[in-house]
Write a protein that holds these residues in place. Structure first.
Motif, PDB file in Angstrom:
ATOM      1  N   PRO A  32       0.730  -1.055  -0.149  1.00 31.65           N
ATOM      2  CA  PRO A  32      -0.210  -0.154  -0.345  1.00 31.65           C
ATOM      3  C   PRO A  32       0.350   1.406  -0.075  1.00 31.65           C
ATOM      4  O   PRO A  32       0.431   1.922  -1.061  1.00 31.65           O
ATOM      5  CB  PRO A  32      -0.870  -0.107   1.302  1.00 31.65           C
ATOM      6  CG  PRO A  32      -1.133  -1.789   1.004  1.00 31.65           C
ATOM      7  CD  PRO A  32       0.526  -2.251   1.598  1.00 31.65           C
ATOM      8  N   GLU A  37      -1.754   0.187  -3.269  1.00 32.93           N
ATOM      9  CA  GLU A  37      -2.697  -0.511  -3.270  1.00 32.93           C
ATOM     10  C   GLU A  37      -2.665  -2.498  -2.590  1.00 32.93           C
ATOM     11  O   GLU A  37      -1.330  -1.975  -2.195  1.00 32.93           O
ATOM     12  CB  GLU A  37      -3.327  -0.779  -3.946  1.00 32.93           C
ATOM     13  CG  GLU A  37      -2.460  -1.821  -5.850  1.00 32.93           C
ATOM     14  CD  GLU A  37      -3.063  -1.700  -7.130  1.00 32.93           C
ATOM     15  OE1 GLU A  37      -3.397  -2.197  -7.394  1.00 32.93           O
ATOM     16  OE2 GLU A  37      -1.776  -1.905  -7.985  1.00 32.93           O
ATOM     17  N   LYS A  43      -5.473  -9.616  -2.923  1.00 34.75           N
ATOM     18  CA  LYS A  43      -7.117  -9.496  -3.645  1.00 34.75           C
ATOM     19  C   LYS A  43      -7.555 -10.414  -4.788  1.00 34.75           C
ATOM     20  O   LYS A  43      -9.050 -10.578  -3.801  1.00 34.75           O
ATOM     21  CB  LYS A  43      -6.779  -8.182  -4.620  1.00 34.75           C
ATOM     22  CG  LYS A  43      -5.917  -6.585  -4.013  1.00 34.75           C
ATOM     23  CD  LYS A  43      -6.373  -5.707  -4.590  1.00 34.75           C
ATOM     24  CE  LYS A  43      -5.388  -5.707  -5.751  1.00 34.75           C
ATOM     25  NZ  LYS A  43      -4.565  -4.329  -6.584  1.00 34.75           N
ATOM     26  N   GLN A  52     -11.268  -1.966   0.879  1.00 31.27           N
ATOM     27  CA  GLN A  52     -10.770  -1.262  -0.873  1.00 31.27           C
ATOM     28  C   GLN A  52      -9.860   0.191  -0.572  1.00 31.27           C
ATOM     29  O   GLN A  52     -10.958   0.431   0.239  1.00 31.27           O
ATOM     30  CB  GLN A  52     -11.428  -1.539  -1.807  1.00 31.27           C
ATOM     31  CG  GLN A  52     -12.493  -3.002  -2.226  1.00 31.27           C
ATOM     32  CD  GLN A  52     -11.054  -3.834  -2.839  1.00 31.27           C
ATOM     33  OE1 GLN A  52     -10.292  -3.196  -3.966  1.00 31.27           O
ATOM     34  NE2 GLN A  52     -10.495  -4.824  -2.125  1.00 31.27           N
ATOM     35  N   SER A  58      -5.960   5.913  -2.568  1.00 31.10           N
ATOM     36  CA  SER A  58      -4.738   5.163  -2.399  1.00 31.10           C
ATOM     37  C   SER A  58      -3.294   6.068  -3.529  1.00 31.10           C
ATOM     38  O   SER A  58      -2.087   5.777  -3.268  1.00 31.10           O
ATOM     39  CB  SER A  58      -4.912   4.607  -4.069  1.00 31.10           C
ATOM     40  OG  SER A  58      -3.827   3.685  -4.449  1.00 31.10           O
TER      41      SER A  58
END
Length: 253
Positions: A32, A37, A43, A52, A58
């Motif tokens: 992240p 991410e 995922k 999410q 992000s």
């Protein structure tokens, strides 16, 4: 905080399992802040149960760290799980779906410490640093924790406990492994030993000792420098060698 996950063998299934182990263990937190991410394998496997990030979140996360702080102690073996039909629960181990062990053919991955989760494996430190460089390419790395407890140290007489050759060898070999990684381009800019003196070690309380300095809990917390403390001071003065580790080659069977 991350171990190194060494594949049980060089077969594709074990290689995939070990990489998945690293991404679930280290990548869960690193991806992240490097990429904005979670790792794709997380995922794919966790699905809607994995939070999410919004587009703004992000963007805020991606590249937000000034340096990578790494706590590292040991390594373990990771292999593929042959039978997944019995897995019915949800959670981190089930989603990752790998087999981990400290032993291969009855032989431990490294020298045992006083903690059941820590086997001294300097070549694992080298491999971890190289993997981080390959996957994340950080600008700089600071090793924020690295150290070991000596088997039975808390039960030893004081003079015996102060002669902690096992810890001296640990630091010598781990710093040598780090030096090898640095010589190959890994940007380690700082290193912190764990720990300056014996202290409260989480659920183990005062029963485990990681210090370069012995704390006598029965004598007014009197402190005594261990052999490792003298070695570390000598190392910082440029008087100690730190040889590079022998890095094992994966068995292709």
């Amino acid at each position: 905080n991350s171990d190194w996950a060494e594949p049980l063998s060089g077969c594709p299934e074990d290689l995939d399992a070990a990489e998945r182990n690293m991404l679930f263990m280290f990548g869960w937190f690193a991806s992240p802040v490097f990429f904005g991410e979670y790792p794709k394998v997380m995922k794919d496997r966790v699905g809607d149960r994995l939070p999410q990030f919004s587009t703004n979140e992000s963007l805020l996360l991606k590249g937000s760290l000034d340096f990578l702080g790494l706590n590292h102690y040991g390594a373990h073996y990771t292999g593929a799980v042959s039978n997944t039909s019995s897995i019915t629960s949800e959670g981190w181990p089930a989603d990752m779906n790998v087999h981990t062990t400290y032993f291969k053919d009855g032989v431990p991955i490294g020298e045992p410490s006083d903690s059941p989760w820590l086997y001294a494996t300097p070549w694992g430190f080298y491999k971890l640093l190289k993997w981080i460089q390959k996957v994340y390419y950080p600008k700089r790395i600071f090793v924020t924790e690295n150290g070991v407890d000596v088997k039975g140290e808390s039960e030893m007489p004081l003079e015996q406990a102060l002669n902690d050759t096992f810890r001296v060898n640990f630091y010598r070999d781990y710093i040598g492994a780090m030096g090898k990684a640095v010589s190959e381009g890994v940007p380690v800019k700082g290193y912190t030993a764990w720990s300056f003196f014996d202290n409260y070690e989480w659920a183990y309380g005062y029963s485990k000792r990681f210090g370069l300095t012995y704390v006598d809990y029965k004598d007014n917390l009197t402190r005594h420098e261990k052999k490792s403390c003298h070695w570390f001071k000598s190392f910082l003065a440029g008087n100690e060698s730190t040889p590079e580790p022998v890095v094992p080659v994966l068995d292709q069977n």
